[in-house]
Design an enzyme around this catalytic site. Sequence first.
Site, short mmCIF file in Angstrom:
data_model
loop_
_atom_site.label_atom_id
_atom_site.label_comp_id
_atom_site.label_asym_id
_atom_site.label_seq_id
_atom_site.Cartn_x
_atom_site.Cartn_y
_atom_site.Cartn_z
N ARG A 31 0.84 -1.20 0.00
CA ARG A 31 0.00 0.00 0.00
C ARG A 31 0.88 1.25 0.00
O ARG A 31 0.58 2.24 -0.69
CB ARG A 31 -0.92 -0.01 1.22
CG ARG A 31 -2.15 -0.91 1.08
CD ARG A 31 -2.85 -1.10 2.41
NE ARG A 31 -4.12 -1.79 2.28
CZ ARG A 31 -4.24 -3.11 2.12
NH1 ARG A 31 -3.15 -3.87 2.07
NH2 ARG A 31 -5.44 -3.68 2.02
N GLY A 95 -1.83 -11.06 -4.98
CA GLY A 95 -3.13 -10.44 -5.05
C GLY A 95 -3.08 -8.93 -5.00
O GLY A 95 -3.82 -8.25 -5.72
N GLU A 311 -6.58 -14.59 6.86
CA GLU A 311 -5.22 -15.00 6.51
C GLU A 311 -4.55 -15.79 7.62
O GLU A 311 -3.55 -16.48 7.39
CB GLU A 311 -4.39 -13.78 6.15
CG GLU A 311 -4.19 -12.80 7.28
CD GLU A 311 -3.62 -11.47 6.80
OE1 GLU A 311 -2.94 -10.83 7.60
OE2 GLU A 311 -3.87 -11.09 5.65
#
Length: 430
Positions: A31, A95, A311
């Site tokens: 990010r 991803g 996760e």
Amino acid sequence: MAEENTWTAPVAGGRVEGDVRVPGSKSITNRAYVLAALSAGPTLVREPLDSRDARLMLAALAELGATSEHTADGVLVQPLTRGTGEVSVALGNAGTVARFTPPLAALGARTVHFDGDTAIRRRPVAPLLAALSALGADIDDGGRGAPPFTVRGHGGLRGGAVDLDSSASSQFLSALLLAAPAFDAGATVRLTGRPPSEPHIAMTLDMLRRFGAVPERDGVEFHVPATTLSLTDYSVEPDLSTAAPFVVAPLAVGGTVRIAGWPKETTQPGDWLRSLVRELGAEVTLDERGLTVTGAGRLPGAELDLHEVGELTPVIAALLCFADGPSLISGVAHLRGHETDRLAALATELSALGGDVTETTDGLRIRPATLHGGTFHTYDDHRLVMAGAVLGLRAPGVRVENPGTVGKTFPGFVRAWEDLLAARECAHEF
């Protein structure tokens, strides 16, 4: 016949004692790289994760016009340029790269081809591509809704309001929100399905604010106005989800493990581990030295809704195979679309080593059973390598297939795990 490319996970044989330092968060690192690329000037990202996924992100950004360089202090990321031409982005099985970079491609003037490993072609991306198209992007996916696909940039993206089904992955929503400050009209995203992992959404909103955006949320509606991002320096937290096997080890075999640098405040979903291990009977302390977990080597069964922290499911499922009573993991149907179908993989591989594990509609049912050695197949999934390591603590002869897969998030995991077990042996020598 000997198995090729396997790692025999070490058996604890007693209590574990040691200090562990995990690398930077993959979710935060990638990010930060995206927001840095969208900023008006260069950004130094300190203590980022250096792994396959992070390298794929930097390589993708370079193809899109945001170059970077490694320095003594971190990675210096330059802003995107709007060059022309035709380029290709390698997604691997990442991803975040597959979801976060297509909006950036739409901002430029290049024709960008996206493709990656075979596994990435099975991971959902159709709702994101549909939303981008509705916001003005020119995308050709051949009707597949999956890689390979092509984004033709026309020098910017209109943006505006769009409905989005993010139930398969919160990354669809994060992808739009991260890029929204650079859209002509920003973006207003209305969710039509419940996204997994609220913590990851909170992480995205927090990081947008740190880079100068002003995101707003009203229930299922998110609004990010167009604005200029700028942040010269950003430090990445340790990856708390990657710390999971180390955090739970004392519950499996007893002992004390300290994770250095655990933040006192964070949006990372892995921080939930603190409350989990306490619920399962461990003593937990968080101070300036990090997170310290002390366990007795016995744990009860548990019923856990892991929707927000999916996760962690592989490591938690492996741990619960050692519980004294039955356990139920729920809320994680979306894991069928991760690096592999994690629910099917866990049920198959844990049962193959003697576990009593079955799939439910949205999770796993785990009953007490005696585990034994054998090959634990990992399906090119880094979290399954970590699950295999946890199994090996109490089941001799667990051979973890393709341990190098863990390089996706923690290239030094095998060494760090072996060092922890070696520290236990030293601590118990006379």
